[in-house]
Design a protein around this motif. Structure first.
Motif, PDB file in Angstrom:
ATOM      1  N   PHE B 355       0.808  -1.218   0.000  1.00 39.90           N
ATOM      2  CA  PHE B 355       0.000   0.000   0.000  1.00 39.90           C
ATOM      3  C   PHE B 355       0.849   1.280   0.000  1.00 39.90           C
ATOM      4  O   PHE B 355       0.322   2.371   0.117  1.00 39.90           O
ATOM      5  N   ILE B 383       3.234   0.861 -10.225  1.00 40.52           N
ATOM      6  CA  ILE B 383       2.104   1.634 -10.732  1.00 40.52           C
ATOM      7  C   ILE B 383       2.681   2.842 -11.449  1.00 40.52           C
ATOM      8  O   ILE B 383       2.654   3.963 -10.969  1.00 40.52           O
ATOM      9  N   ASP B 388      -3.109   7.969 -14.093  1.00 42.61           N
ATOM     10  CA  ASP B 388      -4.298   7.342 -14.652  1.00 42.61           C
ATOM     11  C   ASP B 388      -5.391   7.163 -13.598  1.00 42.61           C
ATOM     12  O   ASP B 388      -6.574   7.221 -13.896  1.00 42.61           O
ATOM     13  N   PHE B 389      -4.971   6.894 -12.372  1.00 45.96           N
ATOM     14  CA  PHE B 389      -5.947   6.722 -11.304  1.00 45.96           C
ATOM     15  C   PHE B 389      -6.854   7.941 -11.183  1.00 45.96           C
ATOM     16  O   PHE B 389      -7.950   7.865 -10.673  1.00 45.96           O
ATOM     17  N   MET B 390      -6.307   9.060 -11.596  1.00 44.39           N
ATOM     18  CA  MET B 390      -6.986  10.319 -11.291  1.00 44.39           C
ATOM     19  C   MET B 390      -8.081  10.657 -12.285  1.00 44.39           C
ATOM     20  O   MET B 390      -8.825  11.609 -12.076  1.00 44.39           O
ATOM     21  N   VAL B 391      -8.181   9.907 -13.368  1.00 45.56           N
ATOM     22  CA  VAL B 391      -9.142  10.261 -14.420  1.00 45.56           C
ATOM     23  C   VAL B 391     -10.552  10.429 -13.853  1.00 45.56           C
ATOM     24  O   VAL B 391     -11.189  11.466 -14.043  1.00 45.56           O
ATOM     25  N   ASN B 392     -11.040   9.416 -13.135  1.00 45.09           N
ATOM     26  CA  ASN B 392     -12.396   9.526 -12.586  1.00 45.09           C
ATOM     27  C   ASN B 392     -12.453  10.464 -11.382  1.00 45.09           C
ATOM     28  O   ASN B 392     -13.438  11.171 -11.181  1.00 45.09           O
ATOM     29  N   LEU B 393     -11.375  10.470 -10.588  1.00 47.11           N
ATOM     30  CA  LEU B 393     -11.317  11.385  -9.442  1.00 47.11           C
ATOM     31  C   LEU B 393     -11.484  12.835  -9.883  1.00 47.11           C
ATOM     32  O   LEU B 393     -12.176  13.614  -9.242  1.00 47.11           O
ATOM     33  N   LYS B 395     -13.074  14.049 -12.299  1.00 45.87           N
ATOM     34  CA  LYS B 395     -14.460  14.402 -12.636  1.00 45.87           C
ATOM     35  C   LYS B 395     -15.229  14.773 -11.376  1.00 45.87           C
ATOM     36  O   LYS B 395     -16.140  15.586 -11.401  1.00 45.87           O
ATOM     37  N   ARG B 396     -14.842  14.178 -10.263  1.00 46.82           N
ATOM     38  CA  ARG B 396     -15.563  14.413  -9.016  1.00 46.82           C
ATOM     39  C   ARG B 396     -14.879  15.475  -8.150  1.00 46.82           C
ATOM     40  O   ARG B 396     -15.507  16.098  -7.318  1.00 46.82           O
ATOM     41  N   LEU B 397     -13.553  15.613  -8.301  1.00 46.39           N
ATOM     42  CA  LEU B 397     -12.791  16.570  -7.481  1.00 46.39           C
ATOM     43  C   LEU B 397     -11.928  17.426  -8.410  1.00 46.39           C
ATOM     44  O   LEU B 397     -10.726  17.190  -8.566  1.00 46.39           O
ATOM     45  N   LEU B 400      -8.137  18.781  -8.531  1.00 46.95           N
ATOM     46  CA  LEU B 400      -6.975  17.919  -8.768  1.00 46.95           C
ATOM     47  C   LEU B 400      -6.160  18.286 -10.003  1.00 46.95           C
ATOM     48  O   LEU B 400      -4.989  17.947 -10.101  1.00 46.95           O
ATOM     49  N   PHE B 434       1.603  -3.446 -17.192  1.00 43.78           N
ATOM     50  CA  PHE B 434       0.462  -3.664 -18.085  1.00 43.78           C
ATOM     51  C   PHE B 434       0.101  -2.398 -18.847  1.00 43.78           C
ATOM     52  O   PHE B 434      -0.759  -2.423 -19.711  1.00 43.78           O
ATOM     53  N   LEU B 435       0.747  -1.302 -18.477  1.00 41.85           N
ATOM     54  CA  LEU B 435       0.514  -0.051 -19.195  1.00 41.85           C
ATOM     55  C   LEU B 435       1.305  -0.110 -20.477  1.00 41.85           C
ATOM     56  O   LEU B 435       2.491  -0.410 -20.472  1.00 41.85           O
TER      57      LEU B 435
END
Lengths: 484, 484
Positions: B355, B383, B388-393, B395-397, B400, B434-435
């Protein structure tokens, strides 16, 4: 109804650990739940925030005041048993425990925490995935509870895994190949539900046509074998196992607290269970892809149709290395093939079209070889992206533009028809091409159920897995010992 | 100077068979020559057209009136010897014969035509590639004479092939991986120059760091072995061979008129020649990629650094399967690693950051393991696409956005520094991710000389090839018998 049925198809989900702090794993997961199209109710539970990402938050699960089908916990390890208990009291019966710090960490404290978790769950009848997992994805209800965006949803492959990373981080790779998954289950430490449960659940999900497993240990071998055999009667199961070396075993122990065994033991276990063993994750998806889409061949005689000698020779070589044969065609069949093709075509097996530029001929040739009864399946390598050739030509010969567009339409329709031939003749087709998913031609083939691989060896191993599964299914159903 | 030197680096090229008819292969090739950035003079030769694709055409080679370094012939088989003779008379000494219909077609007529071709060439001292080939690519002078657009030019891999398709049609696959080639040579039927000539030429091209060969037959085994051994002293040679099965052999005969031999014979031949044998084209490029960029390891002890258990276990398993080891780290080293990482990190080997979200720590860990002297090389799985993790974040925040941009800049700089560590410590690095190339992070690693593979088994086999080549080179140079 299997407990995973509700867990994978919840009407409502509450998430603990999501907040307006973007650096929290729970926040990323909530954003993904909200942005992936899930239509159920979503409840962020947070002690102080009034809203999280613009939707109402609740101070506790009790405050929600409505039944919650599934909770997902992304919390500091210490508080997980206590929060799970609150959920149990509120009537929640399905959980996904993302948090780590349990049996997978060295020492007794992690083991004790995991025992507490199990004890709470047992007390309230809670069935759960994890701890130490990454969540689930189910394209059938557009639910993605993992940290990874844009899962390649669709298709008919399910994947249950003792590595969470593999179920989610693999997405960009799968997207690039054109492979889609309809369900993923990250089982983590398997404190409650394990891979055997996943098999019991997935066996009865009609939309799932092939099941993949990532294995570091099998915790209940007897039950696993029984569940896998039952599953393999109706759909193929493909597994990878990486515990069988010194460092692999050491790594598995630190990863999910798994006690692994030697490779040979797992080879035997998978064999008994009717499970096809793949070498690695990429290989597993290669096999699941074709297994989830193509009919099974009646035998191992294969036709190879190409317009290039190198790929033709490579396919011929690798299909034989993989235990199949490319028999020379009969004079009767060659006569028919010769009549359909140009003078520079070699119509033995492989068929090499060489300088033949009429690509539409592929369909006719494929039908001729299937109708002959001389083969049980076919490989195709072709210039499927013929319009690509025109990119530079168009700069020099602008009149090509209109011509290309009308040609391309007809071409895509032709490819869609081509893709139907295997099912019509109950003989599988595998396509080899260096054009990736970026090519509209390859996309058309994939959308119509054809698996496309960028090498001869991957194509041959894919076809071989159809033969392997045919034999496995036959033996499980009839009790016989059909061999290749 | 080897005759291929001029053929691959011409100041001028004339092409026979290009016209304003876009369905002609020669037209496609001419468009590619014109659009790829080649700065030499280009002369289309056509009996009736005044201009071809907007540039002046000539009725014959004699009409050009200037010296022509190379001619490329894409003409009906029957006229090829006669046109080659005209070229010889006009002083041309290098040719690429694309046309097929020679030794590769059944019957005596093809053999006779090829003999005529050889006779004309010998008479005028013309050295040529083909017939029945697809042309060449040389990124060092931006020349692409094949039908395939957009070759992945650059890098330091050269590829000489008895399959033309493989040298050119493979481009989209290589582009998708991020693999580039600096030279390709399609040798066709090898009537004049063959793979042995290619080795003799490529050995002295400094920009070429690794050489790939696609082999259906070796026509001059003794000379091939000598040339390959000389080459392998200075750069690695990797080959695939597909003639070694019944259907593979039958296919090779119809493809380039090649008489192939059993697999074992070629295994022995490659071993004697200091050539690494790859399984298939994709595997060959996997190996050439790392061999052309990374330093050779001094031994087989490998570190594995990941932030995910599944990839860690898989790398540990597959590196051991491939003959390397992942030794447990010493208490001294673990103490240093523990000091650098968070409480949930396992600092054995594999190192599993779980983590830990501070990705910048990778660099420190990599330096620590190299400096310890406990390993000879390292695998990394991480990672790398954290943004990339932030793409959906996002939209909501929305706050960023700015944060991400500054973070990403620092991150790309960090990855470029990370990529320098292997060379600084003379220990190779292989990255698993995998990227794909679509990720800016992966692109940064690739641009800085790191090979990236989407699976553990491919990563392990790549690293193993560095060990194999180290042993081969050592034995060729010292005459010793160094084994793994």
């Amino acid at each position: 109804m299997h407990p995973l049925q509700q867990l994978m198809n919840p009407s409502s989900i509450a998430i603990f650990g999501a907040s307006n702090n973007p650096m929290k794993m729970g926040s990323i997961q909530l954003a993904n739940i909200l942005e992936t199209g899930y239509e159920g109710r979503v409840y962020p539970i947070h002690r102080s925030e009034e809203t999280v990402m613009g939707i109402p938050a609740y101070r506790s699960i009790a405050e929600v005041g409505e039944p919650v089908d599934v909770v997902q916990l992304v919390l500091p390890t210490e508080v997980v048993p206590e929060i799970l208990e609150e959920c149990g009291k509120a009537g929640v019966r399905r959980a996904i425990v993302i948090s780590g710090g349990f049996k997978e960490v060295p020492g007794d404290v992690g083991v004790e925490r995991e025992r507490q978790l199990e004890e709470v769950a047992a007390r309230y009848g809670i069935r759960f995935l994890g701890p130490n997992c990454v969540g689930i994805m189910n394209s059938l209800c557009s639910l993605n509870t993992t940290t990874i965006i844009e899962p390649p949803m669709g298709g008919s492959i399910a994947f249950a895994s003792q590595s969470g990373a593999y179920t989610a981080m693999v997405n960009p790779y799968l997207r690039a190949q054109g492979i889609r998954m309809c369900q993923t289950l990250s089982v983590g430490n398997e404190a409650d539900m394990d891979l055997t449960d996943c098999l019991d659940y997935l066996r009865d999900v009609d939309e799932v046509k092939a099941v993949g497993l990532y294995v570091e240990t099998i915790r209940r071998p007897r039950e696993f074998i029984a569940a896998a055999r039952e599953t393999a009667r109706v759909k193929p199961v493909v597994a990878i196992y990486v515990g069988g070396t010194e460092a692999g075993s050491r790594s598995a122990l630190s990863h999910t607290g798994a006690i692994s065994g030697p490779d040979e033991l797992y080879d035997g276990l998978f064999h008994q269970a009717g499970v096809i063993r793949a070498e690695d994750l990429d290989h597993m998806f290669d096999l699941l892809w074709v297994l989830s889409m193509q009919p099974l061949p009646a035998g191992r005689r294969m036709a190879v149709i190409t317009n290039s000698g190198g790929p033709g020779s490579s396919l011929a070589y690798h299909l034989e290395k993989a235990g199949m044969v490319a028999p020379p065609f009969s004079p009767q069949l060659r006569e028919k093939l010769d009549a359909a093709t140009g003078p520079l075509t070699y119509t033995g097996n492989p068929i090499d079209l060489t300088f033949e530029t009429n690509i539409f001929i592929f369909k006719q040739l494929l039908e001729l070889v299937y109708e002959s009864g001389e083969v049980d399946g076919a490989f195709l390598y072709g210039i499927f992206g013929a319009p690509d050739f025109m990119v530079n030509l168009k700069k020099r010969l602008p009149q090509l533009q209109a011509m290309e567009e009308s040609w391309d339409q007809g071409y895509q329709a032709f490819l869609a028809e081509l893709a139907e031939i295997p099912r019509a003749h109950a003989g599988p087709l595998v396509v080899m091409s260096f054009l990736g998913k970026g090519s509209s031609s390859i996309n058309t083939l994939i959308e119509n159920g054809v698996a496309v691989y960028p090498s001869a060896v991957r194509s041959a191993r894919a076809m071989r897995s159809l033969l392997d599964y045919d034999r496995i299914r036959h033996n499980l159903v009839s009790g016989g010992e059909k061999t290749l």
